[in-house]
Design a protein around this motif. Structure first.
Motif, PDB file in Angstrom:
ATOM      1  N   LEU A 178      65.029  31.338  13.486  1.00 47.70           N
ATOM      2  CA  LEU A 178      63.686  31.108  12.971  1.00 47.70           C
ATOM      3  C   LEU A 178      63.688  30.105  11.820  1.00 47.70           C
ATOM      4  O   LEU A 178      62.780  29.280  11.679  1.00 47.70           O
ATOM      5  CB  LEU A 178      63.099  32.444  12.509  1.00 47.70           C
ATOM      6  N   LYS A 182      61.643  26.685  11.719  1.00 43.97           N
ATOM      7  CA  LYS A 182      60.655  26.322  10.696  1.00 43.97           C
ATOM      8  C   LYS A 182      60.933  24.930  10.135  1.00 43.97           C
ATOM      9  O   LYS A 182      60.003  24.184   9.818  1.00 43.97           O
ATOM     10  CB  LYS A 182      60.645  27.359   9.573  1.00 43.97           C
ATOM     11  N   TYR A 207      57.845  30.878  17.765  1.00 37.91           N
ATOM     12  CA  TYR A 207      57.450  31.911  16.811  1.00 37.91           C
ATOM     13  C   TYR A 207      57.203  33.242  17.530  1.00 37.91           C
ATOM     14  O   TYR A 207      57.623  34.301  17.057  1.00 37.91           O
ATOM     15  CB  TYR A 207      56.199  31.473  16.043  1.00 37.91           C
ATOM     16  N   ASP A 215      52.766  33.209  12.376  1.00 39.13           N
ATOM     17  CA  ASP A 215      53.057  31.769  12.332  1.00 39.13           C
ATOM     18  C   ASP A 215      52.601  31.106  13.628  1.00 39.13           C
ATOM     19  O   ASP A 215      52.070  29.988  13.607  1.00 39.13           O
ATOM     20  CB  ASP A 215      54.556  31.539  12.126  1.00 39.13           C
TER      21      ASP A 215
END
Length: 469
Positions: A178, A182, A207, A215
């Motif tokens: 993750l 991001k 996500y 998100d």
DNA sequence: ATAGGGTTAG
């Protein structure tokens, strides 16, 4: 050199010779390209065979066009012929020809090995070559490799584009990284790709699969005009994270928007949401929409219907949908079993399980989990079940399949021994037990089982286990 | 002139 035209032999060589004499080479070259563009592969090859095409100028362009047409019309054998010819002309190292070859091997093979060879042989690798390979690695479920390749590409100073980013975001998704995902999201924003539906879909999906549904929603709401796939990906993100009400809400919203219609992907996930909520009324509504959308023959949608009715306690309806399915697979079959299990009809589960031939490791696990509870097996306790659970080898095998991945090998071992004793010629018992041993690092014992199999002449030991060690 | 990307079921 003539290309084999396996299904078009009626074109005579005589005609080809006449054409060669009388037709303008440039007009022929133009014709070939036009045929390629319209996907008329045989016509293009026919013209090609009628001229002295070894003297064509700009050959890489012809090879690339022809290869793309082969991919488009799904003619792998012709594609391979062009590859061979390209190698002979030394043109397989050309980046346009090479990139077209990559598409051929990824889309029609899929043959990652050949694709890699083409890639490695390329004289100059551009961003498309790199992106093709990065995407290829994601497709063969090697996300780590794909990210390595991405770094290698950056190291060479090649600038990633939107295609590259969507591929690496998918890699993060598969890796469950993750944090890195991001980071890529940040790059996407900085580079101004945040309004790109394809990239946003990749982000939403990443996500959603990594428990960051909020998100996912943030990405979605920023899109000015999300297309059907974007909608499906957010609905799926909600469903994966058990936010079923939102999933259904978004589905109804989507249905109200002009020019958008849910497809098989959408229905598959929406029906899952209905089932998990036990919303029979809504489930039936969606079923009606499935029928009016003409998606009745879609195995994904129909398996979801089987599952939905089972979870809504309408096992008869579930069975009815299942019986009418033209294409069935182990998933549809397991969905049916699941319905009977959840409704306490274990007799039917066992009966259908015995009759069916669509069992896989997942269905073994599901059947067992539903019938007796996996927790008991995991703890290494004796499983109490009225069906064995008798001296029935197939049931022992079911048990074994379900606890093969368990770290408590003692139970698995006991069950496997029992299964082997009852049915010494059943190869699965040996395979399962060997997998159990490998999973806990008892390599010697795994080898012993393999030898025992050979000695008794039972089946074949697969090269790889399902359990990653 | 030519090449590459996203969503579904147990």
């Amino acid at each position: 050199m003539k290309l084999l035209l396996s299904s078009q032999r009626h074109y005579s060589k005589l005609a080809s010779l006449n054409l060669k004499t009388f037709e303008n080479p440039q007009a022929n070259a133009y014709k070939i390209i036009q045929y390629c563009k319209s996907g008329s592969l045989f016509e293009a090859i026919h013209v090609l065979n009628s001229i002295d095409w070894t003297k064509l100028s700009n050959k890489p362009f012809f090879y690339a066009s022809l290869l793309q047409t082969c991919t488009k019309v799904v003619s792998f054998t012709h594609g391979i012929q062009f590859h061979t010819l390209a190698i002979k002309s030394g043109l397989d190292t050309d980046r346009f020809v090479g990139n077209s070859l990559l598409a051929l091997y990824f889309k029609l093979g899929p043959n990652f090995f050949e694709a890699r060879r083409v890639f490695d042989g390329l004289f100059y690798k551009d961003v498309i070559s790199w992106t093709s390979m990065i995407t290829g690695y994601v497709k063969v479920e090697k996300p780590k490799k794909s990210l390595e390749l991405f770094l290698e590409m950056l190291g060479l100073g090649i600038v990633p584009n939107g295609f590259t980013l969507s591929a690496v975001i998918k890699a993060c998704s598969e890796l469950g990284d993750l944090r890195l995902g991001k980071c890529f999201h940040g790059v996407v924003m900085v580079r101004g790709f945040d309004l790109n539906g394809v990239i946003s879909t990749a982000l939403i999906d990443m996500y959603g699969r990594n428990s960051a549904v909020d998100d996912a929603n943030l990405v979605f709401v920023e899109l000015p005009q999300p297309d059907a796939i974007c909608w499906t990906s957010i609905i799926s993100a909600f469903t994966r994270n058990d936010v079923y009400d939102k999933a259904l809400g978004f589905f109804y919203l989507m249905c109200r928007i002009d020019g958008l219609s849910p497809d098989g992907f959408t229905f598959g996930t929406v029906l899952t949401a209905c089932g998990n909520l036990g919303r029979l009324k809504q489930g039936k509504e969606v079923h009606a929409k499935v029928i009016t959308s003409g998606l009745s023959g879609n195995v994904f949608v129909e398996s979801s219907l089987v599952d939905m009715y089972g979870k809504c306690r309408l096992v008869n309806q579930s069975q009815c949908v299942f019986d009418r399915m033209s294409i069935k697979n182990s998933i549809s079959w397991t969905a049916l079993l699941g319905g009977y299990c959840q409704n306490g009809d274990f007799e039917s589960v066992i009966r259908i399980f015995r009759e069916g031939e669509k069992a896989d490791t997942y269905s073994f696990g599901t059947v067992l989990r539903a019938c007796s509870g996996l927790a008991a097996v995991r703890q290494g306790k004796e499983v109490h079940c009225q069906y064995v659970r008798r001296d029935d080898p197939s049931l022992w095998t079911v048990l074994l399949g379900a606890c093969a991945a368990s770290p408590h090998s003692a139970t698995a071992e006991r069950i496997a021994r029992k299964a082997m004793e009852l049915k010494p010629d059943h190869h699965l018992s040996y395979v399962y037990l060997a997998n159990v041993y490998r999973a806990v690092g008892r390599w010697d014992d795994a080898v012993k089982i393999r030898n025992l199999m050979t000695k008794r002449g039972v089946g074949k030991m697969p090269g790889t286990s399902w359990i990653e060690t």
